[in-house]
Every structure is written in structure tokens, then in C-alpha cells.
Scaffold this motif. Structure first.
Motif, PDB file in Angstrom:
ATOM      1  N   GLY A   1       0.796  -1.226   0.000  1.00  0.00           N
ATOM      2  CA  GLY A   1       0.000   0.000   0.000  1.00  0.00           C
ATOM      3  C   GLY A   1       0.820   1.263   0.000  1.00  0.00           C
ATOM      4  O   GLY A   1       0.273   2.360  -0.153  1.00  0.00           O
ATOM      5  N   GLY A   2       2.156   1.134   0.159  1.00  0.00           N
ATOM      6  CA  GLY A   2       2.994   2.331   0.235  1.00  0.00           C
ATOM      7  C   GLY A   2       2.989   3.131  -1.046  1.00  0.00           C
ATOM      8  O   GLY A   2       2.860   4.357  -1.044  1.00  0.00           O
ATOM      9  N   VAL A   3       3.113   2.445  -2.196  1.00  0.00           N
ATOM     10  CA  VAL A   3       3.152   3.162  -3.464  1.00  0.00           C
ATOM     11  C   VAL A   3       1.817   3.840  -3.746  1.00  0.00           C
ATOM     12  O   VAL A   3       1.776   4.962  -4.285  1.00  0.00           O
ATOM     13  N   ALA A   4       0.713   3.193  -3.370  1.00  0.00           N
ATOM     14  CA  ALA A   4      -0.594   3.821  -3.568  1.00  0.00           C
ATOM     15  C   ALA A   4      -0.737   5.082  -2.728  1.00  0.00           C
ATOM     16  O   ALA A   4      -1.301   6.089  -3.178  1.00  0.00           O
ATOM     17  N   LEU A   5      -0.214   5.044  -1.510  1.00  0.00           N
ATOM     18  CA  LEU A   5      -0.277   6.220  -0.637  1.00  0.00           C
ATOM     19  C   LEU A   5       0.504   7.387  -1.217  1.00  0.00           C
ATOM     20  O   LEU A   5       0.018   8.529  -1.264  1.00  0.00           O
ATOM     21  N   TRP A   6       1.724   7.101  -1.702  1.00  0.00           N
ATOM     22  CA  TRP A   6       2.549   8.176  -2.261  1.00  0.00           C
ATOM     23  C   TRP A   6       1.959   8.713  -3.568  1.00  0.00           C
ATOM     24  O   TRP A   6       1.979   9.924  -3.809  1.00  0.00           O
ATOM     25  N   VAL A   7       1.455   7.818  -4.412  1.00  0.00           N
ATOM     26  CA  VAL A   7       0.848   8.268  -5.669  1.00  0.00           C
ATOM     27  C   VAL A   7      -0.399   9.100  -5.391  1.00  0.00           C
ATOM     28  O   VAL A   7      -0.647  10.126  -6.040  1.00  0.00           O
ATOM     29  N   GLY A   8      -1.202   8.690  -4.414  1.00  0.00           N
ATOM     30  CA  GLY A   8      -2.367   9.476  -4.048  1.00  0.00           C
ATOM     31  C   GLY A   8      -1.995  10.856  -3.547  1.00  0.00           C
ATOM     32  O   GLY A   8      -2.644  11.862  -3.903  1.00  0.00           O
ATOM     33  N   ALA A   9      -0.942  10.932  -2.719  1.00  0.00           N
ATOM     34  CA  ALA A   9      -0.491  12.240  -2.228  1.00  0.00           C
ATOM     35  C   ALA A   9      -0.001  13.112  -3.380  1.00  0.00           C
ATOM     36  O   ALA A   9      -0.271  14.324  -3.426  1.00  0.00           O
ATOM     37  N   ALA A  10       0.711  12.507  -4.342  1.00  0.00           N
ATOM     38  CA  ALA A  10       1.203  13.273  -5.485  1.00  0.00           C
ATOM     39  C   ALA A  10       0.046  13.796  -6.331  1.00  0.00           C
ATOM     40  O   ALA A  10       0.053  14.953  -6.778  1.00  0.00           O
TER      41      ALA A  10
END
Length: 464
Positions: A70-79
């Protein structure tokens, strides 16, 4: 006739529209979508940096774990959130920021005016400095042993080195990439005069008596380095200083009969005071070493602040801004550049003696070129030419990796340090606490006035 004219006009518009389409470019080349691509790339990198670390037997283990979790989804969502706010609600955010600045402008201006009035009075200024000194004296008593070691072995040592390097780089404008070599000379001077090297000294001395000899040795080394390099500037001078460091490092490493070689020197004497009726010896407790470093830093600061505003300091400023013009107006550039190298190296002698006494051990690997690069980064980050900036910048950059020690994987700690330096140099190239002269130079450079150091700004104030 009218039909022919219409046909001719249509034929003329066709090539023009084709040229316009070529100039327009593809949709993904537009600034909005390029910003989105950059943010998504940053999100992917941050997901990898903050995610699970790799293992030696499986090169793709970390990539698989980080991009399926879920880490990449969190960072992509923030971006994506940042991009949407920037592109579609940017005006509203700007207006809210402007209203906030307007509402806080009056109180902030009042605070600045009152503080400037108080600090302008000598009594309040000296009172503030005395309060700061009391805080610094009490500081090691309020932290753990680990942070006491950091204060002595890293922050204290690098503060002494950065003060000296600021003379060479910040005041005289000479790029030095081998400054840690003087630190090594000071440490090995302490080992020699206390009888810790294979070569016997004519007389063994107490570490307090070694300090002036180590300072003198570093002064001579600074002159020896400066004399052959007086006609060099910029990159050429940096390469020569880098070579000087490698000479010192390799001599210390490959001369076991002189320096102990790769084994180094063990069991070095510690600082001690013997007045007959009273004896005290610095032991393993880092607090006395911290107070000793603080005392030397205070003395050096008083001397260097007087030096900055003296005739010598003004000559260094002239050489830094334009060496040819300085020579044309009567400044002895040869003499003052030698003085800059010598005086800048003097603080390394003090730092080397304190470090060798505290560690009771000296080894060539303690003086690799990376430490010279770090010292340079501390000076630039704090603000070249600004003594308060150099002190604050050094303390922050040395503290940051240690603060991240229990929060970030050891392999990634200096990645955050590098990212901080990149952001700082882009958005505040003058440093954290710049000198007034440096601020004025950068402002002139951005406006395209004179030959000030633009640090990447183009004539007319247009940034690259």
C-alpha cells in the motif's frame, strides 16, 4: 478572379496551420502534464526509499514488496492530490496565503521592530549572547550519553572545521576540497608530541601545550599549500587542494615507521591539568570535552569576528569579489591569499588535538575525503561568509542523520540529507543564515546588476 484569390488564400493558410501544429507540441509536453509526470516519478522514488529494504540474495525483493503493497498507492495518491490542488485550486490557495500574510504582517512587523530595537542596544545584545552561552553550557547535562558523544565527536569537531573553512571559502572565495587534511595534520601532531607515534619526539608535552604547536604546524601546511596555488582559481584550485589531501592521507596510510600506517596510533594521552596541589584528567566522560570545545569555539569566534571587520577581512572580501580589481587597487593578493589558507587551517589544528585526545586513537581512515565534502556542504548550507550561519548550518546537518538513526534505515539516512541540500540550493542558495553582503550580491545577480555571483541566475533576473 475571386475564386482564384480564395483558392490562393486557402493554399497559403494550409502550411501555416501545419507549422502551428508543429509548434504546439504533443499534449504530454505541456507544463501541466510534465508537472504531473514529475510528481508521479517522485512518488515512486519515495515509495522505494521509505519502503522495505533489499536483501543480498534477491535483488528484486524490495521492488516487489514496495510496489505491491500500500505504500506506493499512498505516495501516488499524495502526489495526485498535490497536483490537483496546484493545477485547479492554485488561485484559491494563493489568495488564502495572501490573506494570511496580510493578517500576520502587522504583528510580525511589530515583533521585528521591537527585537531590532532591543538587539540594537548593547545591553540587550550582550544579555541575549550571555543567555545563549548559558544554554550551551547546560545543554550536555540535559541529554543522553549518546547525544553527548554526538555533541563532542561530531558537532563540536565540525564546528571548528567549518569556522576555518569559512575563512577560505566564504571570506576569500577560494574553493578547498582538501580541508580535512589539516585536521589530520593536527591530530597526528598531537599523537607525535605526546609520544604516541613510532617516531620519538624531542620532548613529550601535555595536550594543552601541543595545541599551539599543532596550530603552528597547520599554519605552515596552509602556507605550503597556498604558495604553489596562488595563480589558480575555481576548479583548478579545487583539484590541487584535493590532491593535497590525497598526499597527506596516503603518507599517513603508507608510512608505518612514521605514523603507524593503517594500524594508526593507540593509547594517546588525554588532556590533563596538574598544578601540584590539584590534578584533573579528562577521561571517558564527553561532557568535559564539550566544555573544552565550547571554550575554544568562543575564543576563536571573538578573534575571527574582529578579523572579519579588519583590514585583512576587507582585503579577503575584495579578492573574493574580483581578484583582478583588488590587485589593481593595491591589495597584495599573494600575501592575503596565503593568510587565508594559513588562518583557515589553524582551527583544524585545535580540532585535531581535541579529537585525538578524546578518541585516544588516530587512524588514516578517520580523515577520508568525504569529510572534506561534508565540511564544505555545512559551510554552504549555513551561509558562506556568515559565522552564525556556519555554526547553525553545521549543527543542523550533523544532527539530522543522528536524529534519523532510529527512524530511517542506515542506508537511507544520508539520502534525506542529500535531498535537503538539493532543496536548499534550489530555493535558498544564499544559505540558511546568509551574510548581508551575500544577500546583496544575490539580489543584484537576480536583477542583472553588475558582475555579482548569480549562482545560476541569468542576466535580467531570469532564472535558468
Amino acid at each position: 478572379m475571386s475564386g482564384g484569390t480564395t483558392t490562393t488564400a486557402a493554399a497559403g493558410k494550409a502550411p501555416l496551420s501545419a507549422a502551428a501544429r508543429l509548434r504546439r507540441g504533443a499534449w504530454y509536453q505541456r507544463p501541466r502534464w510534465r508537472r504531473l509526470g514529475a510528481l508521479l516519478a517522485l512518488a515512486v522514488v519515495m515509495a522505494q526509499v521509505t519502503g522495505e529494504q533489499g536483501v543480498r540474495n534477491d535483488l528484486f525483493h524490495a521492488l516487489e514488496q514496495n510496489f505491491t503493497g500500500g505504500g506506493v498507492a499512498l505516495w501516488v495518491g499524495a502526489a495526485l492530490l498535490v497536483w490537483l490542488i496546484r493545477e485547479f485550486r492554485g488561485d484559491a490557495v494563493a489568495r488564502a496565503g495572501a490573506r494570511l500574510r496580510e493578517s500576520t504582517a502587522r504583528p510580525a512587523g511589530t515583533v521585528r521592530e521591537v527585537s531590532a530595537r532591543l538587539l540594537g542596544q548593547r545591553l540587550y545584545r550582550w544579555g541575549a549572547l550571555a543567555a545563549l552561552l548559558v544554554v550551551l553550557i547546560v545543554l550536555p547535562l540535559t541529554v543522553t550519553t549518546f547525544w553527548q558523544q554526538v555533541l563532542v565527536d561530531q558537532i563540536g569537531v565540525y564546528v571548528l572545521l567549518a569556522i576555518g573553512l569559512n575563512v577560505v571559502i566564504g571570506w576569500a572565495g577560494m574553493l578547498d576540497l582538501g580541508f580535512i587534511a589539516f585536521f589530520a595534520i593536527g591530530a597526528y601532531s598531537s599523537a607525535y608530541w605526546t609520544g604516541g607515534l613510532p617516531v620519538e619526539p624531542p620532548v613529550e608535552l601535555n595536550n594543552f601545550l601541543v595545541i599551539p604547536l599543532a596550530v603552528l604546524t597547520c599554519l605552515v601546511a596552509g602556507v605550503l599549500l597556498g604558495a604553489p596555488t596562488l595563480r589558480l582559481r575555481g576548479d583548478y584550485l579545487a583539484i590541487v587542494t584535493l590532491g593535497f589531501h590525497e598526499i597527506v592521507y596516503l603518507v599517513a596510510k603508507n608510512s608505518p615507521e612514521l605514523t603507524g600506517g593503517t594500524r594508526g596510533a593507540n593509547g594517546l594521552d588525554r588532556f590533563s591539568i596538574d598544578l601540584g596541589f590539584w590534578h584533573y584528567e579528562w577521561a571517558l566522560d564527553p561532557v568535559p570535552y564539550y566544555w573544552l570545545q565550547l571554550g575554544f569555539v568562543c575564543v576563536i569566534l571573538v578573534l575571527f569576528l574582529r578579523l572579519e571587520h579588519s583590514r585583512i577581512g576587507r582585503a579577503w572580501t575584495a579578492i573574493r569579489e574580483d581578484e583582478v580589481a583588488a590587485a589593481a587597487t593595491g591589495v597584495d593578493t599573494v600575501r592575503f591569499k596565503l593568510l587565508a589558507f594559513a588562518i583557515g587551517a589553524s582551527t583544524s589544528g585545535i580540532a585535531g588535538v581535541i579529537y585525538a585526545s578524546k578518541q585516544a586513537f588516530v587512524n588514516p581512515e578517520q580523515f577520508v575525503v568525504l569529510f572534506s565534502v561534508l565540511a564544505l556542504a555545512y559551510v554552504v548550507f549555513g551561509g558562506m561568509g556568515s559565522i552564525p550561519g556556519v555554526l547553525v548550518g553545521t549543527a543542523i546537518l550533523v544532527w539530522l542523520p543522528q536524529f534519523l538513526r532510529d527512524r530511517v534505515d542506515p542506508q537511507d539516512r544520508y539520502m534525506y540529507l542529500g535531498a535537503l541540500l538539493v532543496v536548499m540550493m534550489i530555493y535558498r542558495p544564499q544559505g540558511l543564515w546568509p551574510s548581508r553582503r551575500r544577500q546583496h550580491e544575490l539580489k543584484m545577480a537576480e536583477e542583472g546588476v553588475g558582475g555579482a555571483d548569480a549562482l545560476g541566475a541569468r542576466p535580467g533576473g531570469v532564472r535558468g
